[in-house]
Scaffold this motif. Structure first.
Motif, PDB file in Angstrom:
ATOM      1  N   SER A  47     -40.372   6.015  16.678  1.00  0.00           N
ATOM      2  CA  SER A  47     -40.432   4.973  17.392  1.00  0.00           C
ATOM      3  C   SER A  47     -40.046   4.937  18.825  1.00  0.00           C
ATOM      4  O   SER A  47     -40.486   4.495  19.960  1.00  0.00           O
ATOM      5  CB  SER A  47     -40.652   3.759  16.819  1.00  0.00           C
ATOM      6  OG  SER A  47     -39.082   3.342  16.332  1.00  0.00           O
ATOM      7  N   GLN A  92     -50.849  10.506  10.092  1.00  0.00           N
ATOM      8  CA  GLN A  92     -51.820   9.631  10.768  1.00  0.00           C
ATOM      9  C   GLN A  92     -51.533   8.332  10.087  1.00  0.00           C
ATOM     10  O   GLN A  92     -51.559   7.110  11.013  1.00  0.00           O
ATOM     11  CB  GLN A  92     -53.197  10.078  10.474  1.00  0.00           C
ATOM     12  CG  GLN A  92     -53.593  11.517  11.149  1.00  0.00           C
ATOM     13  CD  GLN A  92     -53.712  11.400  12.805  1.00  0.00           C
ATOM     14  OE1 GLN A  92     -53.265  10.331  13.537  1.00  0.00           O
ATOM     15  NE2 GLN A  92     -54.312  12.189  13.398  1.00  0.00           N
ATOM     16  N   GLY A  93     -51.487   8.249   8.738  1.00  0.00           N
ATOM     17  CA  GLY A  93     -50.956   6.872   8.361  1.00  0.00           C
ATOM     18  C   GLY A  93     -49.875   6.158   8.731  1.00  0.00           C
ATOM     19  O   GLY A  93     -49.574   4.924   9.042  1.00  0.00           O
ATOM     20  N   TRP A  94     -48.859   7.113   8.944  1.00  0.00           N
ATOM     21  CA  TRP A  94     -47.410   6.424   9.153  1.00  0.00           C
ATOM     22  C   TRP A  94     -47.181   6.282  10.690  1.00  0.00           C
ATOM     23  O   TRP A  94     -46.547   5.306  11.054  1.00  0.00           O
ATOM     24  CB  TRP A  94     -46.354   7.832   8.785  1.00  0.00           C
ATOM     25  CG  TRP A  94     -44.936   7.376   9.376  1.00  0.00           C
ATOM     26  CD1 TRP A  94     -44.307   6.295   8.788  1.00  0.00           C
ATOM     27  CD2 TRP A  94     -43.977   8.442   9.957  1.00  0.00           C
ATOM     28  NE1 TRP A  94     -42.975   6.338   9.342  1.00  0.00           N
ATOM     29  CE2 TRP A  94     -42.936   7.611   9.924  1.00  0.00           C
ATOM     30  CE3 TRP A  94     -44.163   9.499  10.619  1.00  0.00           C
ATOM     31  CZ2 TRP A  94     -41.625   8.144  10.596  1.00  0.00           C
ATOM     32  CZ3 TRP A  94     -42.908  10.194  11.210  1.00  0.00           C
ATOM     33  CH2 TRP A  94     -41.608   9.392  11.126  1.00  0.00           C
ATOM     34  N   LYS A  96     -49.230   4.337  12.519  1.00  0.00           N
ATOM     35  CA  LYS A  96     -49.529   3.058  12.515  1.00  0.00           C
ATOM     36  C   LYS A  96     -48.369   2.265  12.341  1.00  0.00           C
ATOM     37  O   LYS A  96     -47.965   1.177  12.947  1.00  0.00           O
ATOM     38  CB  LYS A  96     -50.595   2.565  11.415  1.00  0.00           C
ATOM     39  CG  LYS A  96     -51.756   3.241  11.852  1.00  0.00           C
ATOM     40  CD  LYS A  96     -52.877   2.907  10.716  1.00  0.00           C
ATOM     41  CE  LYS A  96     -54.114   3.684  10.757  1.00  0.00           C
ATOM     42  NZ  LYS A  96     -55.174   3.512   9.710  1.00  0.00           N
ATOM     43  N   ASP A  97     -47.327   2.617  11.450  1.00  0.00           N
ATOM     44  CA  ASP A  97     -46.149   1.994  11.111  1.00  0.00           C
ATOM     45  C   ASP A  97     -45.350   2.023  12.408  1.00  0.00           C
ATOM     46  O   ASP A  97     -44.683   1.372  12.836  1.00  0.00           O
ATOM     47  CB  ASP A  97     -45.280   2.571   9.941  1.00  0.00           C
ATOM     48  CG  ASP A  97     -45.982   2.146   8.519  1.00  0.00           C
ATOM     49  OD1 ASP A  97     -47.113   1.031   8.628  1.00  0.00           O
ATOM     50  OD2 ASP A  97     -45.337   2.215   7.852  1.00  0.00           O
ATOM     51  N   GLN A 145     -46.241   2.532  15.453  1.00  0.00           N
ATOM     52  CA  GLN A 145     -46.593   1.700  16.568  1.00  0.00           C
ATOM     53  C   GLN A 145     -46.394   0.377  16.405  1.00  0.00           C
ATOM     54  O   GLN A 145     -46.135  -0.233  17.472  1.00  0.00           O
ATOM     55  CB  GLN A 145     -48.275   1.943  16.833  1.00  0.00           C
ATOM     56  CG  GLN A 145     -48.605   3.319  17.186  1.00  0.00           C
ATOM     57  CD  GLN A 145     -49.857   3.696  17.075  1.00  0.00           C
ATOM     58  OE1 GLN A 145     -50.531   3.180  16.208  1.00  0.00           O
ATOM     59  NE2 GLN A 145     -50.633   4.434  17.919  1.00  0.00           N
ATOM     60  N   ALA A 146     -46.107  -0.006  15.246  1.00  0.00           N
ATOM     61  CA  ALA A 146     -45.764  -1.616  14.832  1.00  0.00           C
ATOM     62  C   ALA A 146     -44.125  -2.055  14.641  1.00  0.00           C
ATOM     63  O   ALA A 146     -43.811  -2.971  15.239  1.00  0.00           O
ATOM     64  CB  ALA A 146     -46.515  -1.988  13.495  1.00  0.00           C
ATOM     65  N   LYS A 186     -47.514  -5.476  18.126  1.00  0.00           N
ATOM     66  CA  LYS A 186     -48.276  -4.584  17.213  1.00  0.00           C
ATOM     67  C   LYS A 186     -49.226  -3.610  17.609  1.00  0.00           C
ATOM     68  O   LYS A 186     -50.320  -3.524  17.031  1.00  0.00           O
ATOM     69  CB  LYS A 186     -48.672  -5.629  15.964  1.00  0.00           C
ATOM     70  CG  LYS A 186     -47.758  -6.615  15.542  1.00  0.00           C
ATOM     71  CD  LYS A 186     -46.702  -5.936  14.762  1.00  0.00           C
ATOM     72  CE  LYS A 186     -45.852  -7.090  14.176  1.00  0.00           C
ATOM     73  NZ  LYS A 186     -44.410  -6.367  13.574  1.00  0.00           N
ATOM     74  N   SER A 233     -51.637  -0.557  18.775  1.00  0.00           N
ATOM     75  CA  SER A 233     -52.068   0.494  18.264  1.00  0.00           C
ATOM     76  C   SER A 233     -52.405   1.662  19.466  1.00  0.00           C
ATOM     77  O   SER A 233     -51.455   2.062  20.047  1.00  0.00           O
ATOM     78  CB  SER A 233     -53.339   0.398  17.458  1.00  0.00           C
ATOM     79  OG  SER A 233     -54.414  -0.241  18.425  1.00  0.00           O
ATOM     80  N   GLU A 236     -53.659   5.197  21.226  1.00  0.00           N
ATOM     81  CA  GLU A 236     -53.059   6.666  21.234  1.00  0.00           C
ATOM     82  C   GLU A 236     -51.595   6.946  21.050  1.00  0.00           C
ATOM     83  O   GLU A 236     -50.795   6.450  21.883  1.00  0.00           O
ATOM     84  CB  GLU A 236     -53.610   7.488  22.233  1.00  0.00           C
ATOM     85  CG  GLU A 236     -53.734   9.171  22.026  1.00  0.00           C
ATOM     86  CD  GLU A 236     -54.145   9.861  23.027  1.00  0.00           C
ATOM     87  OE1 GLU A 236     -54.244  11.137  23.156  1.00  0.00           O
ATOM     88  OE2 GLU A 236     -54.919   9.125  23.728  1.00  0.00           O
ATOM     89  N   PHE A 237     -51.454   7.558  20.014  1.00  0.00           N
ATOM     90  CA  PHE A 237     -49.843   7.898  19.983  1.00  0.00           C
ATOM     91  C   PHE A 237     -49.272   9.031  21.091  1.00  0.00           C
ATOM     92  O   PHE A 237     -50.292   9.880  21.082  1.00  0.00           O
ATOM     93  CB  PHE A 237     -49.476   8.567  18.476  1.00  0.00           C
ATOM     94  CG  PHE A 237     -47.955   8.382  18.138  1.00  0.00           C
ATOM     95  CD1 PHE A 237     -47.302   7.304  17.944  1.00  0.00           C
ATOM     96  CD2 PHE A 237     -47.361   9.511  17.963  1.00  0.00           C
ATOM     97  CE1 PHE A 237     -46.058   7.101  17.605  1.00  0.00           C
ATOM     98  CE2 PHE A 237     -45.949   9.453  17.536  1.00  0.00           C
ATOM     99  CZ  PHE A 237     -45.308   8.383  17.572  1.00  0.00           C
TER     100      PHE A 237
END
Length: 223
Positions: free
Chosen positions: A50, A78-80, A82-83, A85-86, A92, A94, A96-97
């Motif tokens: 992060s 991909q699931g991680w 989201k964590d 980004q938050a 919070k 979202s 594009e990473f």
């Protein structure tokens, strides 16, 4: 494989969160930083990636691309994300990473690049990747590398500082002293000839002669 400074970084074909890429094509003429983390959905790694995401614009200003790696699948990454980004983000957000993460589920790259931590294992008893960092120049050669154990999070301010030093020393015949930061004086090594000093440092250099040896090997310049 044990990569040393000056070695050519392999042109791997990589499965990543942005699709399959050929490393050299993806890097183009930019600098690259490839860094590994032990595992997705782990606390220290979440703080690291992060932080790297927040600093992505600072790396971009330095013509540098980031790419992460761990022994997890793209789907897991991909699931991680989201964590990531938050985490520590009041909005919070979202979107594009800012950099891709490599799928090294078979541990092929981790083993090839010597990034396995022998003291850390996942739930299946398989070894995890250490926290490695490879600095890749536009010529695709290793300019620097760092290796931290899984238990110790990295300092991304130091990674930026090291990148600044590498990029400046690629342009000028200089070295950077302890704790150096951009804007501070640099050192002109003893092997730089006087004619090159005059060419690269027309403003002159400061030579310290107050040391017991009396040797003028400490030369400082503002660039």
């Amino acid at each position: 494989m044990s990569l040393k400074i000056g070695d050519e970084f392999p042109n791997f074909k990589l499965k990543t969160t942005i699709g399959d890429i050929q490393l050299y094509d993806w890097l183009g003429d930019k600098w690259g930083i490839l860094f590994s983390h032990p595992a997705d959905y782990t606390p220290v790694c979440t703080t690291e990636l992060s932080r790297a995401a927040k600093l992505a614009p600072d790396f971009a200003k330095r013509n540098t691309k980031l790419i992460g790696l761990s022994c997890d699948s793209v789907e897991n990454h991909q699931g991680w994300i989201k964590d990531l980004q938050a985490y520590d983000n009041k909005d919070k957000g979202s979107g594009e990473f800012p950099f891709p993460i490599i799928d090294d589920n078979d541990r092929k790259l981790a083993n090839q690049l010597g990034m396995i931590d022998p003291a850390e294992f996942d739930k299946k008893g398989l070894p995890l990747t250490a926290r490695a960092v490879f600095f890749i120049g536009p010529d695709k050669k290793v300019k620097a590398s760092l290796l931290y154990p899984a238990t110790t999070g990295r300092n991304f301010d130091e990674i930026l500082r090291l990148l600044d030093s590498l990029q400046l020393s690629a342009k000028l015949p200089i070295a950077t002293p302890v704790d150096w930061k951009v804007g501070e004086k640099v050192m002109v090594p003893p092997n730089v000839k006087d004619e090159d000093v005059a060419k690269h440092f027309p403003q002159g250099v400061e030579v310290r002669r107050d040391l017991p040896s009396g040797k003028g090997y400490i030369r400082m310049a503002q660039v």
